[in-house]
Design an enzyme around this catalytic site. Structure first.
Site, PDB file in Angstrom:
ATOM      1  N   TYR A   1       3.147  -2.160  23.787  1.00  0.00           N
ATOM      2  CA  TYR A   1       2.874  -0.767  24.124  1.00  0.00           C
ATOM      3  C   TYR A   1       1.446  -0.564  24.623  1.00  0.00           C
ATOM      4  O   TYR A   1       0.490  -1.121  24.074  1.00  0.00           O
ATOM      5  CB  TYR A   1       3.093   0.121  22.903  1.00  0.00           C
ATOM      6  CG  TYR A   1       4.528   0.198  22.445  1.00  0.00           C
ATOM      7  CD1 TYR A   1       5.522   0.707  23.280  1.00  0.00           C
ATOM      8  CD2 TYR A   1       4.883  -0.230  21.174  1.00  0.00           C
ATOM      9  CE1 TYR A   1       6.840   0.782  22.859  1.00  0.00           C
ATOM     10  CE2 TYR A   1       6.201  -0.161  20.736  1.00  0.00           C
ATOM     11  CZ  TYR A   1       7.175   0.349  21.582  1.00  0.00           C
ATOM     12  OH  TYR A   1       8.485   0.415  21.157  1.00  0.00           O
TER      13      TYR A   1
ATOM     14  N   LYS B   1       0.962  -4.868 -11.320  1.00  0.00           N
ATOM     15  CA  LYS B   1       1.287  -3.581 -10.705  1.00  0.00           C
ATOM     16  C   LYS B   1       1.687  -3.781  -9.243  1.00  0.00           C
ATOM     17  O   LYS B   1       1.452  -4.845  -8.660  1.00  0.00           O
ATOM     18  CB  LYS B   1       0.088  -2.643 -10.799  1.00  0.00           C
ATOM     19  CG  LYS B   1      -1.129  -3.106 -10.013  1.00  0.00           C
ATOM     20  CD  LYS B   1      -2.286  -2.135 -10.142  1.00  0.00           C
ATOM     21  CE  LYS B   1      -3.488  -2.613  -9.324  1.00  0.00           C
ATOM     22  NZ  LYS B   1      -4.606  -1.657  -9.359  1.00  0.00           N
TER      23      LYS B   1
ATOM     24  N   MET C   1       6.580  -1.930  15.576  1.00  0.00           N
ATOM     25  CA  MET C   1       7.222  -1.727  14.280  1.00  0.00           C
ATOM     26  C   MET C   1       7.890  -2.987  13.745  1.00  0.00           C
ATOM     27  O   MET C   1       7.802  -3.292  12.553  1.00  0.00           O
ATOM     28  CB  MET C   1       8.257  -0.598  14.362  1.00  0.00           C
ATOM     29  CG  MET C   1       8.912  -0.283  13.027  1.00  0.00           C
ATOM     30  SD  MET C   1      10.116   1.056  13.100  1.00  0.00           S
ATOM     31  CE  MET C   1       9.046   2.460  13.401  1.00  0.00           C
TER      32      MET C   1
ATOM     33  N   ARG D   1     -13.182   7.585 -11.294  1.00  0.00           N
ATOM     34  CA  ARG D   1     -11.761   7.682 -10.961  1.00  0.00           C
ATOM     35  C   ARG D   1     -11.045   8.087 -12.240  1.00  0.00           C
ATOM     36  O   ARG D   1     -11.358   9.131 -12.822  1.00  0.00           O
ATOM     37  CB  ARG D   1     -11.298   6.318 -10.408  1.00  0.00           C
ATOM     38  CG  ARG D   1     -10.153   6.378  -9.428  1.00  0.00           C
ATOM     39  CD  ARG D   1      -9.874   5.022  -8.824  1.00  0.00           C
ATOM     40  NE  ARG D   1      -9.621   3.987  -9.818  1.00  0.00           N
ATOM     41  CZ  ARG D   1      -9.330   2.720  -9.516  1.00  0.00           C
ATOM     42  NH1 ARG D   1      -9.300   2.339  -8.263  1.00  0.00           N
ATOM     43  NH2 ARG D   1      -9.091   1.839 -10.466  1.00  0.00           N
TER      44      ARG D   1
END
Length: 402
Positions: A283, A48, A331, A149
């Site tokens: 940053y 998956k 990013m 779940r």
């Protein structure tokens, strides 16, 4: 060696700024090691989420070659994509929503999981509409044994079982499996493990009393495959372990369990520069250089799956030494402080791998980011090409192609 860009255009003749090298020989070895842990059970390789970020089709092919008799996906779209790629073996998918592609899955000979009456109604309708002559829906019933779940609550189990048996009698479907999933198998000795085993055994017995004869009963995930032989039943479902990541890092590393990490993530340094003491980095200037130093720019960031939570903590191997992310992960890039050492643009920075060269592992990044290694490998994005090695000599035990 082949490269696949995950849908992002790349030119094969151009150097890659970053790459995730996927060692398919290691994956095959991991499958064999896991089969040895459960010698009386079949093995499902869970592919998956694009094989936990490694590439579903190449990993499925390698898993089949190493003797995985089943593949597993979460969504039907993932399963249908494997069929479109040529896989013809047993294949289970388990995360449907109302209105999902039941009929397409039935016609593609995919085992589908049912956890409630709404799904049983939809799968029987789809079975009536299926256009493949003689094709019966293959259904696996999932019981919620305690994870809370997906899965049918024990109080509703008999209703689901009897509905499945009625649909079998009508010739619409065949119940091929009864299964469940552990909540705390990665915590050996946790009291929920024995409790879930008891609920699961009761559910199987109730299904059999109702006349169902499933081909496979399965409960064991990766950690249970490694540590809980009484949970192996007919089939074990191995996910992260086949990619060489320990599912129980507190109990043992991948190497301790005879596994090898399959993915190595690296990038080429984009810039090296000298800066003075007190120079702010990235940053927010959360990192100020303690003295005159050399900085190296690593051209991957959170858009590539590098966790921003690892800012100031993520480990990287540069020039044979561990470095730490200096300041925030941005990013597209982050910075490491080389101190008194030097490097050149184009040198390799290894973020994680099996550890053979002293590089960090995915588990080291997980600790730095406060998460699990599953997330580290799965989140590596499509901008990072997958480069496949170890594709030759697939020689294995089984082959139902992908």
């Amino acid at each position: 060696m082949t490269a696949h860009s995950g849908g992002v255009p790349t030119h094969p003749a151009l150097p890659m700024r970053a790459r995730a090298v996927v060692d398919l020989a290691a994956l095959r070895d991991n499958i064999r090691a896991l089969r040895a842990r459960a010698p009386r059970s079949e093995l499902m390789a869970v592919v998956k989420s694009d094989a936990y970020g490694h590439g579903a089709v190449p990993c499925a092919r390698a898993a089949r070659a190493a003797g995985a008799s089943w593949l597993g996906t979460a969504t039907p779209d993932e399963a249908l994509a494997l069929r479109a790629a040529g896989d013809t073996g047993r294949l289970l998918c388990w995360l449907f929503t109302p209105g999902g592609p039941w009929r397409e899955a039935i016609e593609a000979d995919i085992d589908v999981s049912v956890s409630g009456m709404w799904a049983m109604r939809e799968v029987t309708v789809a079975a009536r509409e299926a256009r493949t002559p003689g094709r019966t829906a293959r259904v696996q019933l999932k019981v919620d044994s305690g994870l809370g779940r997906n899965g049918c609550p024990p109080g509703d189990w008999l209703e689901l079982v009897h509905a499945a048996r009625a649909a079998e009698a009508e010739g619409l479907l065949k119940v091929t499996g009864v299964w469940s999933h552990f909540a705390c198998a990665d915590e050996p000795g946790h009291p929920s493990i024995a409790a879930q085993l008891a609920v699961y055994r009761d559910a199987v017995a109730a299904a059999e009393r109702a006349g169902l004869r499933p081909e496979v009963r399965h409960l064991a995930n990766s950690p249970a495959t490694l540590t809980l032989p009484e949970s192996h039943f007919d089939l074990v479902r191995t996910g992260v372990a086949i990619y060489g990541v320990s599912p129980i890092p507190d109990a043992g590393s991948a190497t301790d369990f005879g596994l090898r990490q399959v993915m190595t993530l690296s990038a080429d340094i984009a810039l090296v520069k000298r800066v003075p003491a007190g120079h702010g980095v990235s940053y927010g200037h959360q990192y100020l250089t303690p003295g005159e130093t050399t900085l190296a720019l690593i051209p991957v960031g959170y858009a590539d799956g590098i966790p921003r939570h690892a800012s100031g903590a993520g480990p990287v191997l540069v020039g044979g030494k561990w470095r730490t992310v200096a300041g925030r992960v941005a990013m597209d890039q982050f910075v490491v402080d080389l101190g008194g050492d030097s490097a050149e643009a184009g040198d390799e920075a290894v973020l994680f791998g099996p550890g053979d060269r002293g590089e960090p592992t995915a588990e080291d990044w997980a600790r730095a980011a406060g998460t699990i290694a599953y997330e580290i490998v799965t989140r590596i994005g499509s901008r990072v090409p997958r480069v496949y090695v170890g594709e030759g000599d697939e020689g294995g035990d089984a082959g139902t192609g992908v």
